[in-house]
Every structure is written in structure tokens, then in C-alpha cells.
Design a protein around this motif. Structure first.
Motif, PDB file in Angstrom:
ATOM      1  N   ARG A 170       0.837  -1.200   0.000  1.00 41.81           N
ATOM      2  CA  ARG A 170       0.000   0.000   0.000  1.00 41.81           C
ATOM      3  C   ARG A 170       0.876   1.256   0.000  1.00 41.81           C
ATOM      4  O   ARG A 170       0.655   2.171  -0.777  1.00 41.81           O
ATOM      5  CB  ARG A 170      -0.860   0.029   1.261  1.00 41.81           C
ATOM      6  N   THR A 210       0.233   1.056  -4.070  1.00 35.40           N
ATOM      7  CA  THR A 210      -1.139   1.275  -4.537  1.00 35.40           C
ATOM      8  C   THR A 210      -1.840   2.451  -3.862  1.00 35.40           C
ATOM      9  O   THR A 210      -2.829   2.952  -4.365  1.00 35.40           O
ATOM     10  CB  THR A 210      -1.990   0.005  -4.300  1.00 35.40           C
ATOM     11  N   ARG A 211      -1.331   2.871  -2.690  1.00 33.01           N
ATOM     12  CA  ARG A 211      -2.081   3.925  -1.989  1.00 33.01           C
ATOM     13  C   ARG A 211      -1.208   5.120  -1.619  1.00 33.01           C
ATOM     14  O   ARG A 211      -1.660   6.019  -0.912  1.00 33.01           O
ATOM     15  CB  ARG A 211      -2.743   3.370  -0.728  1.00 33.01           C
ATOM     16  N   GLU A 256      -6.008 -14.349  -7.809  1.00 30.18           N
ATOM     17  CA  GLU A 256      -6.008 -13.609  -9.071  1.00 30.18           C
ATOM     18  C   GLU A 256      -4.796 -13.999  -9.927  1.00 30.18           C
ATOM     19  O   GLU A 256      -4.908 -14.191 -11.127  1.00 30.18           O
ATOM     20  CB  GLU A 256      -5.976 -12.113  -8.744  1.00 30.18           C
TER      21      GLU A 256
HETATM   22  P1  A2P Z   1      -4.814  -2.208  -2.898  1.00 29.20           P
HETATM   23  O1  A2P Z   1      -4.269  -1.077  -2.083  1.00 29.20           O
HETATM   24  O2  A2P Z   1      -5.267  -1.777  -4.258  1.00 29.20           O
HETATM   25  O3  A2P Z   1      -5.832  -3.036  -2.174  1.00 29.20           O
HETATM   26  P2  A2P Z   1      -3.058  -5.720   1.981  1.00 29.20           P
HETATM   27  O4  A2P Z   1      -2.257  -4.793   2.874  1.00 29.20           O
HETATM   28  O5  A2P Z   1      -4.524  -5.422   1.950  1.00 29.20           O
HETATM   29  O6  A2P Z   1      -2.743  -7.173   2.200  1.00 29.20           O
HETATM   30  O7  A2P Z   1      -2.564  -5.398   0.500  1.00 29.20           O
HETATM   31  C1  A2P Z   1      -1.205  -5.392   0.161  1.00 29.20           C
HETATM   32  C2  A2P Z   1      -1.069  -4.939  -1.261  1.00 29.20           C
HETATM   33  O8  A2P Z   1      -1.643  -5.924  -2.122  1.00 29.20           O
HETATM   34  C3  A2P Z   1      -1.817  -3.645  -1.546  1.00 29.20           C
HETATM   35  O9  A2P Z   1      -0.979  -2.825  -2.325  1.00 29.20           O
HETATM   36  C4  A2P Z   1      -3.040  -4.105  -2.278  1.00 29.20           C
HETATM   37  O10 A2P Z   1      -3.535  -3.170  -3.220  1.00 29.20           O
HETATM   38  C5  A2P Z   1      -2.523  -5.298  -3.025  1.00 29.20           C
HETATM   39  N1  A2P Z   1      -3.592  -6.234  -3.398  1.00 29.20           N
HETATM   40  C6  A2P Z   1      -4.640  -6.616  -2.654  1.00 29.20           C
HETATM   41  N2  A2P Z   1      -5.423  -7.489  -3.319  1.00 29.20           N
HETATM   42  C7  A2P Z   1      -4.858  -7.655  -4.526  1.00 29.20           C
HETATM   43  C8  A2P Z   1      -5.180  -8.420  -5.680  1.00 29.20           C
HETATM   44  N3  A2P Z   1      -6.274  -9.193  -5.737  1.00 29.20           N
HETATM   45  N4  A2P Z   1      -4.367  -8.343  -6.741  1.00 29.20           N
HETATM   46  C9  A2P Z   1      -3.276  -7.566  -6.701  1.00 29.20           C
HETATM   47  N5  A2P Z   1      -2.901  -6.831  -5.652  1.00 29.20           N
HETATM   48  C10 A2P Z   1      -3.675  -6.854  -4.578  1.00 29.20           C
END
Ligand code: A2P
Length: 286
Positions: A170, A210-211, A256
Motif C-alpha cells: 500500500r 497502490t495507496r 487472481e
Molecule cells: P490495494 O491497495 O489496491 O488493495 P493488503 O495490505 O490489503 O494485504 O494489500 C497489500 C497490497 O496488495 C496492496 O498494495 C493491495 O492493493 C494489493 N492487493 C490486494 N489485493 C490484490 C489483488 N487481488 N491483486 C493484486 N494486488 C492486490
């Protein structure tokens, strides 16, 4: 006549400290990476043999049950982050403020004891993959841990010409443990000597967030679907003739990627008993 120390007392004084916990190991180092992540090292049980990428159960003694007055160990599966040849053990963990184990484990200090059951298992091992040209490690968050082990494992470089590690988190700070570990490989005299000078040049590191703003943003799954990840890395999409992969992340991520591998790239899932193109393991969160 000088008074002799009773033999039993002398022996007791010399004897190593008796562990207070079953399967106790002593913490030798603790590093806090963010308010949600930390890593620690501890002594290694003399009898423990494991394959890089495997996990063990670790934990602490739980609280005293007020009804029975007894304490039970509180254990969780943790990927071993150190390689199989290391004298010590390393673990990389999340801190969950109300998590039964990590709410306590995050406060451990050098000299404290942790419980480590010496029964390693897991699917993220070289034995579960057939030979190939390129190996991909796909991680989210603390799913980096088994790859911290495999990136320091000579077999990884003996078996593959290219090693690609993708790490999606994130926030930027969550990438630091992995980034520093990979950077340190360049100057690791022992590994350069054992694996071969410049072994680390085989590694391509692809961190994404991602965040929070960073040079490369987005989920690795989306970046692969659009083709951007392959363009950035200068490699073709995964192919069963050349590519092997290990996945370790949250459940949705694992599913996925597995779907993408099987239905888009034509890879087959392997296991210890039936090696194939890729293997999957859940990053264990608490
Ligand atoms: P996102 O911020 O878009 O949910 P977490 O801390 O929830 O385990 O997530 C760790 C990272 O994995 C985050 O950057 C999250 O992105 C990403 N992520 C979560 N689910 C998926 C997915 N199905 N496919 C790819 N990346 C994912």
C-alpha cells in the motif's frame, strides 16, 4: 581448609540458562520498519534443517487462563525469511494491534525468548518447480518473507539465469525491508564468494505501491494485464517453456495471479510431490 563449592551448585552456575519455554529460542535482533511492520532474528535450533522458502510455527506463551490457571502457547505460521544456510533465523511480521499474537510479539526485545517449533513445511521451494530460465517471485506486504530467504539462497542463482521479484504494498515505507535486503546483496562478501561474484546482477526488482505516490504505482496484476510490467522489465509475458513463479500474498492476490497464470499464460501449478511451473502460499497474517 578452604570450603569447597558443592558440585551441584558449580555445575548449575556453568550450565547454560534453561529455557523457560518449550522449544525456546533467544531473540538476537529486532528492527521496526514502520508502525505496522517489524523483523527479528533469533537463535536457530541445532537440529533444525529446512529448505529456503519454508515456514515454521512460532509464537509466545499465552496469558494464564483464569479458570484453569494454565498457559498455552500461542503459535502462528511464519515464513522463514533467512536462508537455509544461515546460523540464525529471521522473521518478518505485521503488527496487528488487537491480533492475539502480533499485539504481543511486536514488543519483543533482544534477549527475550520466542517459541519456535522445529517442523518446517511449505510449497515455496525449488523442489516444487521444474527447471526453467527465469524465476518470478510475486509478493504483497509481508509475503516478501519467503523471498527474503530465497533471494539469499545459492540454488536460486544456480537454477535460473534471471530472478524477478515484484513487491506490491500500500505505502512506500512497507517496501523498505525488501529494498534494503536486495541492496545489501551487492556488498555481501560471503554470498558473492559462495554464489559467484556479481550473482545479484541476475535480480530485477519491481516494487509498486497502490495507496501512496511512488515511481511505479498499481497492483502487479493490473500492470501485467496491461503489459506495462513486462515492458518496464524488458521481458516477454510468462511462458511455460521459460518461466517459473512463486506467489506469496493475501488470498485475493494469490487467487487472481493463479487464475492469470493458468488461464492466460498456460502455466501449471506444482507441488513438492509433483513439480511444475508455479507454486502459491498465503502470507500468514494475524
Ligand atoms: P490495494 O491497495 O489496491 O488493495 P493488503 O495490505 O490489503 O494485504 O494489500 C497489500 C497490497 O496488495 C496492496 O498494495 C493491495 O492493493 C494489493 N492487493 C490486494 N489485493 C490484490 C489483488 N487481488 N491483486 C493484486 N494486488 C492486490
Amino acid at each position: 581448609m578452604t570450603e569447597m563449592t558443592p558440585v551441584t551448585d558449580a555445575a548449575a552456575a556453568k550450565a547454560p540458562k534453561v529455557p523457560a519455554l518449550p522449544d525456546a529460542q533467544t531473540v538476537t535482533e529486532v528492527k521496526h520498519w514502520t508502525d505496522r511492520l517489524f523483523s527479528f532474528r533469533c537463535t536457530r535450533p541445532a537440529s533444525l534443517r529446512f529448505r529456503s522458502g519454508e515456514f515454521v510455527m512460532i509464537g509466545l506463551m499465552g496469558d494464564v487462563n483464569p479458570k484453569t490457571g494454565k498457559q498455552k502457547p500461542l503459535l502462528r505460521a511464519y515464513s522463514i525469511a533467512s536462508p537455509s544456510w544461515d546460523e540464525e533465523m529471521e522473521f518478518y511480521s505485521i503488527k496487528v494491534q488487537d491480533g492475539p499474537l502480533t499485539s504481543k510479539l511486536q514488543h519483543i526485545k533482544v534477549g527475550d525468548e520466542v517459541i519456535l517449533r522445529p517442523k518446517p513445511v511449505g510449497t515455496l521451494v525449488h523442489d516444487a518447480l521444474i527447471p526453467g530460465k527465469r524465476i518470478w517471485f510475486f509478493a504483497t506486504g509481508t509475503g516478501f518473507a519467503p523471498f527474503a530467504s530465497l533471494l539469499r539462497e545459492p540454488e536460486t542463482y544456480e537454477k535460473f539465469d534471471e530472478v524477478i521479484i515484484t513487491h506490491t504494498c500500500r505505502e512506500v515505507g512497507e517496501l523498505t525491508y525488501g529494498r534494503e535486503l536486495i541492496e545489501a546483496l551487492k556488498d555481501d562478501e560471503l554470498l558473492n564468494e559462495v554464489i559467484g561474484e556479481g550473482f545479484w546482477k541476475k535480480i530485477k526488482y519491481y516494487p509498486t505501491t497502490t495507496r501512496e505516490e511512488s515511481p511505479k504505482m498499481g497492483r502487479i496484476t493490473d500492470l501485467m494485464r496491461s503489459g506495462e510490467a513486462f515492458e518496464d522489465l524488458g521481458v516477454p509475458p510468462l511462458n511455460p517453456d521459460t518461466d517459473r513463479a512463486m506467489i506469496c500474498g493475501n488470498l485475493a492476490f494469490n487467487l487472481e495471479l493463479k487464475d492469470l497464470f493458468e488461464n492466460t499464460y498456460g502455466l501449471e501449478e506444482g507441488a513438492n510431490s509433483k513439480p511444475a511451473h508455479f507454486v502459491v502460499e498465503k502470507a500468514f497474517l494475524d
